[in-house]
Design a protein around this motif. Structure first.
Motif: not given
Length: 124
Positions: A7-12, A42-48, A70-72, A109-113
């Protein structure tokens, strides 16, 4: 967490497209880096992130995913908002805030990894 990211990706996506449209209409491309970052981070990374967290619910429901979200979502607007202001005003007095936002995104990003390595598994 996956649905929140989507949802936030769509806003970006909308903000990135609107900034691109504005730059095209005005023929002022000085905000190209902000436009690119809004679309990529915003869009691509958050959608992924959202799709991965939906496909792997263990990862999406983890504490790591919440902290990553929250960090992102605090870091990216801080980083890009202050960069936009710096480009608009030609002043670098708030570069520290851009750096703080950037570091927040990198830590996320590190936490995502870490989350992917710990919780993205076809056997879970």
């Amino acid at each position: 967490m996956g649905v929140r990211f989507l949802k936030v990706a769509a806003v970006y996506f909308v903000f990135g497209v609107l900034l691109g449209l504005t730059m095209g209409i005005t023929q002022n491309f000085s905000f190209t880096s902000v436009h690119a970052h809004l679309n990529l981070l915003g869009w691509v990374s958050m959608a992924l992130f959202g799709v991965i967290y939906l496909l792997f619910p263990v990862a999406g429901e983890s504490k790591l995913a919440t902290v990553h979200f929250w960090l992102h979502n605090l870091g990216l607007p801080l980083m890009q908002g202050t960069l936009f202001i710096m480009l608009l005003t030609s002043s670098h007095t708030i570069v520290g805030l851009t750096i703080v936002g950037s570091i927040m995104v990198v830590v996320g990003a590190v936490l995502f990894m870490v989350n992917v390595f710990q919780n993205v598994n076809l056997n879970k």
